[in-house]
Scaffold this active site. Structure first.
Site, PDB file in Angstrom:
ATOM      1  CB  THR A   1      93.672   5.974  78.517  1.00 13.63           C
ATOM      2  OG1 THR A   1      92.367   6.549  78.466  1.00 13.63           O
ATOM      3  CG2 THR A   1      94.278   6.002  77.122  1.00 13.63           C
TER       4      THR A   1
ATOM      5  CB  ALA B   1     100.744   4.223  86.612  1.00  6.67           C
TER       6      ALA B   1
ATOM      7  CE  LYS C   1      96.577   7.649  85.161  1.00  3.62           C
ATOM      8  NZ  LYS C   1      96.876   6.669  84.079  1.00  3.62           N
TER       9      LYS C   1
ATOM     10  CD  GLU D   1      95.006   8.618  81.992  1.00 12.35           C
ATOM     11  OE1 GLU D   1      95.056   7.675  81.200  1.00 12.35           O
ATOM     12  OE2 GLU D   1      96.024   9.217  82.383  1.00 12.35           O
TER      13      GLU D   1
HETATM   14  C1  5RP Z   1      97.597   7.170  79.614  1.00 11.59           C
HETATM   15  C2  5RP Z   1      98.226   6.656  80.865  1.00 11.59           C
HETATM   16  C3  5RP Z   1      98.499   5.186  80.940  1.00 11.59           C
HETATM   17  O1  5RP Z   1      97.884   4.687  82.065  1.00 11.59           O
HETATM   18  C4  5RP Z   1      99.982   4.976  81.004  1.00 11.59           C
HETATM   19  O2  5RP Z   1     100.582   5.607  79.899  1.00 11.59           O
HETATM   20  C5  5RP Z   1     100.336   3.494  81.027  1.00 11.59           C
HETATM   21  O3  5RP Z   1     100.082   2.939  79.783  1.00 11.59           O
HETATM   22  P1  5RP Z   1     100.323   1.405  79.478  1.00 11.59           P
HETATM   23  O4  5RP Z   1      99.324   0.636  80.253  1.00 11.59           O
HETATM   24  O5  5RP Z   1     100.116   1.310  77.977  1.00 11.59           O
HETATM   25  O6  5RP Z   1     101.746   1.059  79.865  1.00 11.59           O
HETATM   26  O7  5RP Z   1      98.508   7.367  81.788  1.00 11.59           O
HETATM   27  O8  5RP Z   1      97.516   8.577  79.618  1.00 11.59           O
END
Ligand code: 5RP
Length: 224
Positions: A32, A87, A98, A107
């Site tokens: 996500t 991450a 995360k 996740e």
């Molecule tokens: C979601 C996560 C995402 O992997 C993390 O927040 C990184 O997000 P982005 O790719 O938008 O920087 O852990 O729960």
């Protein structure tokens, strides 16, 4: 290069990295966030057919379904060969924070269920010691105050993430002020607190490989 351009760049590199693992018999796990969304876009644009995917959130489920990828139940797929996810922070030992997107529990389940966890990120996520990014905890709503007090005893400063309900119906506490020198120990300690569904530390199940995008290209990090 903008951060979003780096996210797209690392998503393309991830697709090249795992292209040989994709076929119509092998479901994969997909995480996500905005970096993962780029990966889903690249997968869709490639035209490569896969057996389906286990999604770590309802948002990812919708995005996958929009491009015609079957979303599968982890209970029916068994062990997955591959999990691709972003991450919020990564350290040199491949430990991660995360949960910035509130999807940390699903996740963590998919990461644990996968033989190979490929983490994709831009270089702003790389730190020597985890904790600059507030550590997310998914918490059962009635335990919010209890968990907050316990976290203070561990040296953290909890903040309630206003207006967020996870896909599992829970709340998120973001823990500020931590310098995480023992990621596995802290992950264990926090997960022992009654009411914590899980914390966003991925140390017991760290990434196997991290692809990190920078202005000069994508580097591949593996555990030393
Ligand atoms: C979601 C996560 C995402 O992997 C993390 O927040 C990184 O997000 P982005 O790719 O938008 O920087 O852990 O729960």
């Amino acid at each position: 290069m903008s951060q979003d351009a780096k996210k797209r760049q690392v998503a393309e590199a991830a697709f090249d990295r795992i292209r040989d693992m994709l076929d119509t018999h092998t479901p994969i796990g997909i995480g996500t966030g905005s970096t993962t969304n780029h990966f889903i876009d690249v997968l869709g644009e490639s035209g490569v057919q896969i057996a389906g995917a286990v999604a770590s959130s309802e948002a990812t489920r919708e995005r996958l379904e929009r491009i015609g990828i079957d979303v599968l139940d982890l209970n029916s797929t068994g062990t997955l060969s591959l999990y691709v996810d972003g991450a919020d922070e990564c350290d040199p030992r491949m430990n991660l924070i995360k949960g910035g997107g509130a999807a940390l529990t699903r996740e963590k389940i998919i990461a644990e269920a996968s033989r190979f966890f490929l983490c994709i990120a831009d270089d702003s996520k790389r730190v020597d010691v985890l904790g600059r990014f507030p550590l997310p905890l998914e918490v059962i709503p009635m335990a919010r105050s209890l968990v907050g007090r316990k976290v203070v005893e561990l040296g953290g400063d909890p903040a309630y993430r206003q207006g967020v309900v996870t896909d599992n119906g829970n709340i998120i506490l973001d823990i500020h002020g931590l310098s995480i020198v023992d990621p596995k120990g802290l992950e264990t300690a926090i997960n022992q607190i009654p009411g914590v569904v899980t914390c966003g530390l991925f140390a017991h199940r760290a990434a196997d490989t991290i692809l990190l995008a920078s202005d000069t290209g994508v580097v591949e990090l593996t555990r030393d």
